[in-house]
Each structure stands twice: as structure tokens, then as C-alpha cells.
Design an enzyme around this catalytic site. Structure first.
Site, mmCIF file in Angstrom:
data_model
loop_
_atom_site.group_PDB
_atom_site.id
_atom_site.type_symbol
_atom_site.label_atom_id
_atom_site.label_comp_id
_atom_site.label_asym_id
_atom_site.label_seq_id
_atom_site.Cartn_x
_atom_site.Cartn_y
_atom_site.Cartn_z
ATOM 1 N N CYS A 82 -8.528 -1.855 -4.200
ATOM 2 C CA CYS A 82 -7.135 -1.514 -4.459
ATOM 3 C C CYS A 82 -6.298 -2.791 -4.581
ATOM 4 C CB CYS A 82 -6.607 -0.632 -3.332
ATOM 5 S SG CYS A 82 -5.550 0.700 -3.897
ATOM 6 N N CYS A 111 2.481 3.174 -3.242
ATOM 7 C CA CYS A 111 1.795 4.285 -3.910
ATOM 8 C C CYS A 111 1.402 5.366 -2.912
ATOM 9 C CB CYS A 111 0.526 3.800 -4.595
ATOM 10 S SG CYS A 111 0.818 2.652 -5.938
ATOM 11 N N HIS A 112 0.793 4.937 -1.808
ATOM 12 C CA HIS A 112 0.180 5.911 -0.897
ATOM 13 C C HIS A 112 1.165 6.487 0.112
ATOM 14 C CE1 HIS A 112 -3.813 5.011 -2.432
ATOM 15 N NE2 HIS A 112 -3.593 3.726 -2.258
ATOM 16 N N CYS A 138 -35.090 1.904 18.828
ATOM 17 C CA CYS A 138 -34.155 1.963 19.956
ATOM 18 C C CYS A 138 -33.290 3.211 19.872
ATOM 19 C CB CYS A 138 -33.244 0.744 19.966
ATOM 20 S SG CYS A 138 -34.084 -0.774 20.425
ATOM 21 N N HIS A 139 -32.635 3.386 18.726
ATOM 22 C CA HIS A 139 -31.529 4.345 18.660
ATOM 23 C C HIS A 139 -31.966 5.782 18.434
ATOM 24 C CE1 HIS A 139 -28.664 1.153 19.109
ATOM 25 N NE2 HIS A 139 -29.289 0.469 18.173
ATOM 26 N N CYS A 154 -27.168 -6.354 16.022
ATOM 27 C CA CYS A 154 -28.489 -5.736 16.205
ATOM 28 C C CYS A 154 -29.564 -6.533 15.475
ATOM 29 C CB CYS A 154 -28.476 -4.283 15.731
ATOM 30 S SG CYS A 154 -28.188 -3.084 17.052
ATOM 31 N N CYS A 187 -34.412 0.029 13.530
ATOM 32 C CA CYS A 187 -33.246 0.638 14.188
ATOM 33 C C CYS A 187 -33.670 1.847 15.007
ATOM 34 C CB CYS A 187 -32.222 1.097 13.156
ATOM 35 S SG CYS A 187 -31.765 -0.118 11.930
ATOM 36 N N ARG A 238 -21.129 -5.426 14.027
ATOM 37 C CA ARG A 238 -21.962 -4.797 15.056
ATOM 38 C C ARG A 238 -23.412 -4.696 14.593
ATOM 39 N NH1 ARG A 238 -24.877 -4.103 17.922
ATOM 40 N NH2 ARG A 238 -25.105 -2.829 19.804
ATOM 41 N N CYS A 258 0.859 -1.193 0.000
ATOM 42 C CA CYS A 258 0.000 0.000 0.000
ATOM 43 C C CYS A 258 0.887 1.233 0.000
ATOM 44 C CB CYS A 258 -0.875 0.020 1.251
ATOM 45 S SG CYS A 258 -1.831 -1.463 1.532
#
Lengths: 107, 259
Positions: B112, B77-78, B178-179, B220, B175, B216, B74
């Protein structure tokens, strides 16, 4: 795949205690868990961690299944001479790991 | 006088439009870390004690390791990620015009790898992809989330919004139930956060490991007893874009520590 991070002060004074921290990447599988289909996952925890300071053992921990994954261990060492700390550990499957860190002593 | 009143009205209308552009007003916007106990917050802020830094450090090694048919790293180039990757995570997911699809950071890294490095794509949720993603996202720590909802991204954004608001699973919850409606209250022992993704990949104590935002989100889905999409699935990507927009102005905390 040695996966550990060690933290030592950049410079320590001779005759003074300094703090050493090490965090080792390990699943610390307790042996009490089951897979999704109910088969027990065999225990695999780090059994022992040792630290040598210029080839002299200064710290040893016998770790067990009560300790979290990726354990973080902190202890103090008396600064004597510049050199290095070498950590060695072994888990239940016999896999060994090692990691080292330089120690720079002033005075 | 009339002119002033008109200007005032216009200004008020513009403010209103802007307010409507967010579904959580800026003063009420709260990162997940503000719901945590002080010791977990301290663990996240301590770059040594934060266990997710193990992944970040591994990502740094992978960043510099040559791989694939091109034998390029990586870094070839970067160069220095601290400069080149700064702010990149805050802009993702982003619509890639050439590829014609929405890419999150994981998708961008894999693109990439396959297109430039001649290396196979890393499996979603693999240690390597998590490590690289955590490392790249860490370079944006402290920068505000700022995803773009351009033409190509618009349908994904709208789909994400629908998913966010749609009831699902045996619990029949969306979602937002709750959130948004119940954020700040408790679900048994756990505080309900606003559900932002600004700390991911994060180390969850429950997982005893680092994991992606998709992992994550799947948790839920599991919680409301709905069918879980696979990590990297389009539904989760669309949700991720919507969440990025919803959390706009929150600071990136990667790698976070969560319960």
C-alpha cells in the site's frame, strides 16, 4: 519521539488519593550486554522520572539498570485541583522526554 | 433404512475428511497464551500494562500521518481502522492475484505504501512497520484466524507444510517435533506450546521489545541451529501461511505478551 502512555482515572474526588500509571518506551540498555561481535553496548537507562501536578513535584524516581525495558511505574497522588500531570524523564545520553495527562477533580 | 445408513456413512465420511483437514483437532487447539503463567496472561489482557500497546499506539499515530509523494495517510482511504481493518489480520497471509505473490500483513502494508502512498517500503522489523502491523492486527483481536488456501496460495501452503515437517539444523529437528509431538511438555524451564502465530506482533520478555512472527520463527531456526532466513523471506512467509491454516479458529490476540 515522546513515547509514553499515562493512565489517570477519568474523574477523581477532591481529597482522595488516585492511582497514576505511566509506561515509558525505553530500551533501558543495561551496559552489561555485548554486540554479536563482542563489543560492549554502552549503558543507556532512564536516570530520573519526575511527575509534577499543577507545577508542584509530587513524585520522583531515580531509575537504574536493574529496571526492565519500557518501565511501568505506578503511584498514588492526592487529588487537589483540576489541572494536569506532567511527566519528565532523562536518560544517560541526555535525551529528555515529556508527556502530560489531564486531571479532572470533582467536589 | 438403507438410505439412512448411506446418509450416515456419507456424513461420517464428511466428518472424517474435515478432521483430516486439520492437523490439530479443534478441542486440542491451544493458543500460546494458555501455556503462560497467570501473571503474564494478565499482562497481555491489561491494555495498559501490556507493553506492546506502546507499539499499537504508535501505529495509530502513523495510521493518521500523511506520508510519501501522495501526502496521503492510511486513514485518508481506509478511514477508521476499527471498522476497515477489522478481521484483516485474521485473513493474512493472503495470495494477491495482481501482485502474483503471497503477502502477509507487513507485505500488504508495504504494498500500500509503495503502490498507493508513493512512500518507500518500510524495512522488515523496523519500529514503524512493527507499530503499523501491531495496530492493524490489533483491530482483529478476538476474531478467529481464517486464512484462505486458494489456487495461488496452494503452492505456498504446500511449501510451508514441507518446511514445517522437514528436519533441519544441527539439532536435526522439524517444527512438528516440538510443537506437535511434544507440545505441552517442557524444554528445560520453558513449556513447549503448539507454536501458533495468533498473538504476533507480540512483546517477548526475552526481547524486551515487540517483534514480528518472523523474528520469532527465526528464534526457532536459531534454536535448532539451522541457517536463519531473513525476516520477510519466502520460506518464512510460506510457513506463516501454513501456521495460519494450522491455527484456524484460534482467536487473534495481537498484541500478545510472551516469555
Amino acid at each position: 519521539m515522546a513515547d509514553a502512555r499515562i493512565q489517570v482515572p477519568a474523574q477523581v474526588r477532591r481529597g482522595e488519593a488516585f492511582e497514576v500509571k505511566v509506561i515509558i518506551r525505553h530500551a533501558m540498555e543495561t551496559g552489561y550486554r555485548l554486540t554479536d561481535d563482542g563489543k560492549p553496548i554502552p549503558r543507556n537507562v532512564i536516570r530520573e522520572v519526575t511527575c509534577r501536578y499543577n507545577k508542584v513535584e509530587v513524585f520522583r524516581a531515580e531509575t537504574s539498570s536493574g529496571i526492565s525495558a519500557n518501565p511501568l511505574i505506578t503511584f498514588y497522588v492526592m487529588a487537589r485541583d483540576s489541572g494536569e500531570l506532567v511527566f519528565d524523564w532523562i536518560d544517560d545520553t541526555g535525551v529528555r522526554g515529556t508527556e502530560r495527562a489531564p486531571v479532572s477533580v470533582a467536589g | 433404512m438403507m438410505l439412512m445408513a448411506a446418509a450416515f456413512l456419507l456424513g461420517a465420511a464428511a466428518c472424517l475428511a474435515q478432521a483430516q483437514q486439520r492437523n490439530i483437532a479443534l478441542p486440542e487447539l491451544r493458543s500460546g497464551s494458555t501455556y503462560m503463567s497467570p501473571d503474564i496472561k494478565a499482562m497481555q489482557d491489561d491494555t495498559f500494562a501490556n507493553p506492546a500497546m506502546l507499539w499499537v499506539e504508535k501505529g495509530a499515530k502513523l495510521w493518521n500521518a500523511a506520508t510519501g509523494a501522495s501526502a496521503q495517510a492510511c486513514a485518508s482511504c481506509h478511514k477508521d481502522a476499527a471498522a476497515s481493518m477489522k478481521g484483516v489480520a485474521a485473513r493474512h497471509p493472503a495470495f494477491d492475484n495482481k501482485a502474483g505473490k503471497l503477502l502477509n500483513l507487513e507485505g500488504r502494508i508495504n504494498q500500500c505504501r509503495t503502490a498507493r502512498q508513493g512512500a518507500p517500503a518500510l524495512a522488515y522489523e523496523s519500529e514503524e512497520l512493527l507499530a503499523l502491523t501491531a495496530y492493524v492486527a490489533h483491530q482483529s483481536r478476538g476474531l478467529p484466524l481464517n486464512v484462505a488456501i486458494h489456487d495461488g496460495a496452494r503452492p505456498h501452503f504446500e511449501r510451508g507444510q514441507v518446511l514445517y515437517q522437514r528436519r533441519m539444523g544441527q539439532m536435526n529437528l522439524a517444527c512438528m517435533h516440538c510443537h506437535e509431538w511434544n507440545a505441552g511438555k517442557r524444554l528445560l524451564a520453558e513449556p513447549i506450546s503448539q507454536g501458533h502465530g495468533n498473538a504476533y506482533p507480540a512483546y517477548r520478555l526475552e526481547w524486551q521489545a515487540a517483534g514480528s512472527l518472523h523474528r520469532r520463527l527465526r528464534a526457532c531456526y536459531f534454536g535448532v541451529r539451522a541457517e536463519m532466513p531473513l525476516p520477510g523471506a519466502q520460506d518464512l512467509l510460506d510457513l506463516e501461511l501454513y501456521l495460519g491454516w494450522r491455527g484456524q479458529a484460534l482467536l487473534v490476540e495481537t498484541p500478545g505478551v510472551r516469555r
